[in-house]
Design a protein around this motif. Structure first.
Motif, PDB file in Angstrom:
ATOM      1  N   VAL A  68       0.862  -1.186   0.000  1.00 22.93           N
ATOM      2  CA  VAL A  68       0.000   0.000   0.000  1.00 22.93           C
ATOM      3  C   VAL A  68       0.899   1.237   0.000  1.00 22.93           C
ATOM      4  CG1 VAL A  68      -1.740   1.317   1.258  1.00 22.93           C
ATOM      5  CG2 VAL A  68      -1.867  -1.184   1.190  1.00 22.93           C
ATOM      6  N   GLU A  69       0.734   2.094  -0.997  1.00 25.22           N
ATOM      7  CA  GLU A  69       1.538   3.311  -1.095  1.00 25.22           C
ATOM      8  C   GLU A  69       0.747   4.556  -0.709  1.00 25.22           C
ATOM      9  OE1 GLU A  69       3.194   3.622  -4.983  1.00 25.22           O
ATOM     10  OE2 GLU A  69       4.337   1.751  -4.814  1.00 25.22           O
ATOM     11  N   ARG A  70      -0.557   4.542  -0.999  1.00 24.40           N
ATOM     12  CA  ARG A  70      -1.425   5.691  -0.693  1.00 24.40           C
ATOM     13  C   ARG A  70      -2.702   5.157  -0.051  1.00 24.40           C
ATOM     14  NH1 ARG A  70       1.193   6.357  -5.195  1.00 24.40           N
ATOM     15  NH2 ARG A  70      -0.328   5.116  -6.342  1.00 24.40           N
ATOM     16  N   LEU A  71      -3.137   5.859   0.997  1.00 21.80           N
ATOM     17  CA  LEU A  71      -4.256   5.372   1.789  1.00 21.80           C
ATOM     18  C   LEU A  71      -5.191   6.527   2.139  1.00 21.80           C
ATOM     19  CD1 LEU A  71      -5.448   2.950   3.467  1.00 21.80           C
ATOM     20  CD2 LEU A  71      -4.033   3.766   5.370  1.00 21.80           C
ATOM     21  N   VAL A  72      -6.463   6.384   1.805  1.00 18.24           N
ATOM     22  CA  VAL A  72      -7.480   7.311   2.302  1.00 18.24           C
ATOM     23  C   VAL A  72      -8.005   6.711   3.602  1.00 18.24           C
ATOM     24  CG1 VAL A  72      -9.761   8.321   1.899  1.00 18.24           C
ATOM     25  CG2 VAL A  72      -8.095   8.223   0.035  1.00 18.24           C
ATOM     26  N   LEU A  73      -7.868   7.476   4.695  1.00 16.36           N
ATOM     27  CA  LEU A  73      -8.120   6.951   6.035  1.00 16.36           C
ATOM     28  C   LEU A  73      -9.185   7.788   6.734  1.00 16.36           C
ATOM     29  CD1 LEU A  73      -7.052   4.778   8.069  1.00 16.36           C
ATOM     30  CD2 LEU A  73      -5.445   6.525   8.885  1.00 16.36           C
ATOM     31  N   PRO A  74     -10.460   7.525   6.440  1.00 17.94           N
ATOM     32  CA  PRO A  74     -11.523   8.279   7.135  1.00 17.94           C
ATOM     33  C   PRO A  74     -11.636   7.818   8.586  1.00 17.94           C
ATOM     34  CG  PRO A  74     -12.329   7.184   5.129  1.00 17.94           C
ATOM     35  CD  PRO A  74     -11.021   6.565   5.481  1.00 17.94           C
ATOM     36  N   SER A  75     -12.050   8.726   9.443  1.00 22.28           N
ATOM     37  CA  SER A  75     -12.415   8.364  10.808  1.00 22.28           C
ATOM     38  C   SER A  75     -13.405   9.413  11.301  1.00 22.28           C
ATOM     39  CB  SER A  75     -11.194   8.293  11.732  1.00 22.28           C
ATOM     40  OG  SER A  75     -10.849   9.574  12.227  1.00 22.28           O
ATOM     41  N   PRO A  76     -14.236   9.050  12.290  1.00 25.84           N
ATOM     42  CA  PRO A  76     -15.271   9.988  12.727  1.00 25.84           C
ATOM     43  C   PRO A  76     -14.730  11.187  13.491  1.00 25.84           C
ATOM     44  CG  PRO A  76     -15.319   7.991  14.047  1.00 25.84           C
ATOM     45  CD  PRO A  76     -14.370   7.730  12.925  1.00 25.84           C
ATOM     46  N   ASN A  77     -13.496  11.098  13.986  1.00 23.67           N
ATOM     47  CA  ASN A  77     -12.992  12.165  14.847  1.00 23.67           C
ATOM     48  C   ASN A  77     -11.700  12.764  14.296  1.00 23.67           C
ATOM     49  OD1 ASN A  77     -15.091  11.806  16.952  1.00 23.67           O
ATOM     50  ND2 ASN A  77     -14.170   9.791  17.119  1.00 23.67           N
ATOM     51  N   GLY A  78     -10.568  12.121  14.514  1.00 24.67           N
ATOM     52  CA  GLY A  78      -9.292  12.710  14.123  1.00 24.67           C
ATOM     53  C   GLY A  78      -9.165  13.021  12.651  1.00 24.67           C
ATOM     54  N   SER A  79      -9.539  12.088  11.791  1.00 27.81           N
ATOM     55  CA  SER A  79      -9.404  12.311  10.355  1.00 27.81           C
ATOM     56  C   SER A  79     -10.341  13.408   9.876  1.00 27.81           C
ATOM     57  CB  SER A  79      -9.680  11.019   9.584  1.00 27.81           C
ATOM     58  OG  SER A  79      -9.372  11.176   8.212  1.00 27.81           O
ATOM     59  N   THR A  80     -11.560  13.398  10.376  1.00 29.15           N
ATOM     60  CA  THR A  80     -12.526  14.438  10.014  1.00 29.15           C
ATOM     61  C   THR A  80     -12.010  15.815  10.418  1.00 29.15           C
ATOM     62  OG1 THR A  80     -14.395  12.905  10.160  1.00 29.15           O
ATOM     63  CG2 THR A  80     -14.890  15.253  10.406  1.00 29.15           C
ATOM     64  N   ILE A  81     -11.415  15.909  11.604  1.00 27.42           N
ATOM     65  CA  ILE A  81     -10.864  17.178  12.069  1.00 27.42           C
ATOM     66  C   ILE A  81      -9.692  17.609  11.194  1.00 27.42           C
ATOM     67  CG2 ILE A  81      -9.634  18.297  13.976  1.00 27.42           C
ATOM     68  CD1 ILE A  81     -11.350  16.506  15.865  1.00 27.42           C
ATOM     69  N   ALA A  82      -8.776  16.688  10.914  1.00 27.59           N
ATOM     70  CA  ALA A  82      -7.622  17.026  10.079  1.00 27.59           C
ATOM     71  C   ALA A  82      -8.061  17.491   8.696  1.00 27.59           C
ATOM     72  CB  ALA A  82      -6.688  15.824   9.969  1.00 27.59           C
ATOM     73  N   PHE A  83      -9.055  16.805   8.129  1.00 26.93           N
ATOM     74  CA  PHE A  83      -9.570  17.181   6.811  1.00 26.93           C
ATOM     75  C   PHE A  83     -10.143  18.592   6.849  1.00 26.93           C
ATOM     76  CE2 PHE A  83     -12.864  17.266   3.506  1.00 26.93           C
ATOM     77  CZ  PHE A  83     -12.176  16.766   2.413  1.00 26.93           C
ATOM     78  N   ALA A  84     -10.873  18.914   7.916  1.00 24.54           N
ATOM     79  CA  ALA A  84     -11.475  20.235   8.035  1.00 24.54           C
ATOM     80  C   ALA A  84     -10.430  21.322   8.222  1.00 24.54           C
ATOM     81  CB  ALA A  84     -12.461  20.247   9.202  1.00 24.54           C
ATOM     82  N   LEU A  85      -9.309  20.984   8.865  1.00 23.76           N
ATOM     83  CA  LEU A  85      -8.270  21.978   9.124  1.00 23.76           C
ATOM     84  C   LEU A  85      -7.348  22.211   7.931  1.00 23.76           C
ATOM     85  CD1 LEU A  85      -7.169  21.058  12.767  1.00 23.76           C
ATOM     86  CD2 LEU A  85      -8.441  23.090  12.039  1.00 23.76           C
ATOM     87  N   ALA A  86      -7.487  21.395   6.886  1.00 20.38           N
ATOM     88  CA  ALA A  86      -6.569  21.487   5.752  1.00 20.38           C
ATOM     89  C   ALA A  86      -6.545  22.880   5.138  1.00 20.38           C
ATOM     90  CB  ALA A  86      -6.933  20.444   4.694  1.00 20.38           C
ATOM     91  N   ASP A  87      -7.663  23.570   5.162  1.00 18.95           N
ATOM     92  CA  ASP A  87      -7.734  24.903   4.564  1.00 18.95           C
ATOM     93  C   ASP A  87      -7.707  26.022   5.611  1.00 18.95           C
ATOM     94  OD1 ASP A  87      -7.944  23.837   1.967  1.00 18.95           O
ATOM     95  OD2 ASP A  87     -10.111  23.568   2.205  1.00 18.95           O
ATOM     96  N   SER A  88      -7.277  25.711   6.824  1.00 15.95           N
ATOM     97  CA  SER A  88      -7.308  26.697   7.906  1.00 15.95           C
ATOM     98  C   SER A  88      -6.161  27.694   7.852  1.00 15.95           C
ATOM     99  CB  SER A  88      -7.266  25.981   9.261  1.00 15.95           C
ATOM    100  OG  SER A  88      -6.000  25.348   9.455  1.00 15.95           O
ATOM    101  N   GLY A  89      -5.137  27.355   7.081  1.00 20.32           N
ATOM    102  CA  GLY A  89      -3.938  28.178   7.056  1.00 20.32           C
ATOM    103  C   GLY A  89      -2.875  27.700   8.020  1.00 20.32           C
ATOM    104  N   ALA A  90      -3.228  26.794   8.924  1.00 17.24           N
ATOM    105  CA  ALA A  90      -2.264  26.232   9.869  1.00 17.24           C
ATOM    106  C   ALA A  90      -1.616  24.984   9.274  1.00 17.24           C
ATOM    107  CB  ALA A  90      -2.962  25.875  11.178  1.00 17.24           C
ATOM    108  N   THR A  91      -0.378  24.733   9.654  1.00 13.22           N
ATOM    109  CA  THR A  91       0.267  23.461   9.340  1.00 13.22           C
ATOM    110  C   THR A  91      -0.311  22.408  10.270  1.00 13.22           C
ATOM    111  OG1 THR A  91       2.325  24.541   8.662  1.00 13.22           O
ATOM    112  CG2 THR A  91       2.463  22.219   9.278  1.00 13.22           C
ATOM    113  N   VAL A  92      -0.855  21.327   9.716  1.00 12.58           N
ATOM    114  CA  VAL A  92      -1.547  20.309  10.511  1.00 12.58           C
ATOM    115  C   VAL A  92      -0.603  19.125  10.749  1.00 12.58           C
ATOM    116  CG1 VAL A  92      -3.557  18.789  10.649  1.00 12.58           C
ATOM    117  CG2 VAL A  92      -3.750  21.026   9.530  1.00 12.58           C
ATOM    118  N   VAL A  93      -0.507  18.714  12.010  1.00 14.17           N
ATOM    119  CA  VAL A  93       0.375  17.629  12.433  1.00 14.17           C
ATOM    120  C   VAL A  93      -0.453  16.580  13.153  1.00 14.17           C
ATOM    121  CG1 VAL A  93       2.355  17.038  13.906  1.00 14.17           C
ATOM    122  CG2 VAL A  93       2.331  19.213  12.656  1.00 14.17           C
ATOM    123  N   GLY A  94      -0.124  15.307  12.951  1.00 17.70           N
ATOM    124  CA  GLY A  94      -0.796  14.218  13.650  1.00 17.70           C
ATOM    125  C   GLY A  94       0.059  13.716  14.805  1.00 17.70           C
TER     126      GLY A  94
END
Length: 260
Positions: free
Chosen positions: A104-130
């Motif tokens: 597996v080289e690329r993975l779409v990883l949905p989740s009800p909490n962390g992934s949803t939050i990270a996806f929403a923050l992608a356009d926030s202007g902040a650098t997003v870290v897990g």
């Protein structure tokens, strides 16, 4: 913006902490870096995946467009733990299962909490870290020079959901956030004091309470107990491997990769 909303943004502090997607939107507004923490699911699985050289795309949970999103990126779409147990083929949100996945080289990883939050923050202007307990020290070391240079930091424990969909603050995410903050404070101890909001200081203190017994605490907390009771104890133990990883997943465009 009313005075109450401004207060809830914790804008008077350079290091802030708030829960869930609504809290993320509040404290990440104007922040330079946003750290998402989802210890028993997304960010632990994310860390394991990025360790193995997998590019990870966060996505909303139970969004009917997820399959098309994955296909457009020539990526594998992960399923939930229970879907995998019911015989659906492929990669799941289970971090322990991902430690052995191959090809597996690329993975779409949905989740009800962390992934949803990270996806929403992608356009926030902040650098997003897990961040998770597995890579707390590495994330802290990555953050420290940015914070020392004046960056504003928003830490977001993802939390869980009650059956009615409302937010359930989850102590494991508080511990994960606190582990990062405590380690960052230790790295910066010789410099100027870090300006943590009361919410962020509380998380660091909460982690200090379990620092020597992380595995036992995770297995005993409500979310950990829930996973143990349905046969996912290995996931809890994987999540409890404090500082087992040196990888720092950073959202680059729409995908998480290993940060420099």
């Amino acid at each position: 913006m009313t005075e109450t909303v401004a207060a809830h943004r914790q804008a008077g502090h350079r290091v802030r902490l708030e829960w869930g997607p609504t809290g993320a939107a509040a404290v990440a507004a104007g922040a330079d870096i946003a750290v998402v923490v989802d210890v028993l699911s997304f960010t632990t699985t994310l860390t394991v995946a990025v360790e193995r050289g997998i590019t990870v795309y966060p996505f909303r949970w139970k969004d009917e467009r997820a399959a098309a999103h994955a296909a457009e990126r020539d990526a594998v779409l992960a399923v939930g733990r229970f879907e995998a147990r019911q015989g659906q083929a492929g990669v799941s949100l289970s971090p322990s299962s991902l430690t052995t996945v191959e090809g597996v080289e690329r993975l779409v990883l949905p989740s009800p909490n962390g992934s949803t939050i990270a996806f929403a923050l992608a356009d926030s202007g902040a650098t997003v870290v897990g961040a998770s307990l597995r890579n707390a020290g590495a994330v802290a070391a990555w953050l420290a020079p940015h914070v020392a240079a004046g960056a504003t930091l928003a830490v977001v424990p993802a939390g869980e959901r009650w059956p009615d969909g409302s937010l359930r603050p989850a102590v494991e995410d508080l511990w994960g956030a606190g582990a990062v903050l405590a380690a960052m404070q230790a790295v910066l101890a010789t410099g100027r004091p870090v300006d943590l909001s009361p919410e962020a200081r509380m998380a660091a203190r909460a982690y200090a309470d379990v620092a020597g017994t992380v595995t036992e605490a995770l297995l005993a907390c409500a979310s950990g107990r829930e996973l143990v009771d349905v046969g996912f104890a290995d996931d809890v133990r994987t999540a409890a491997e404090h500082d087992a990883s040196t990888v720092v997943p950073v959202l680059d465009g729409e995908a998480f990769v290993a940060g420099a």
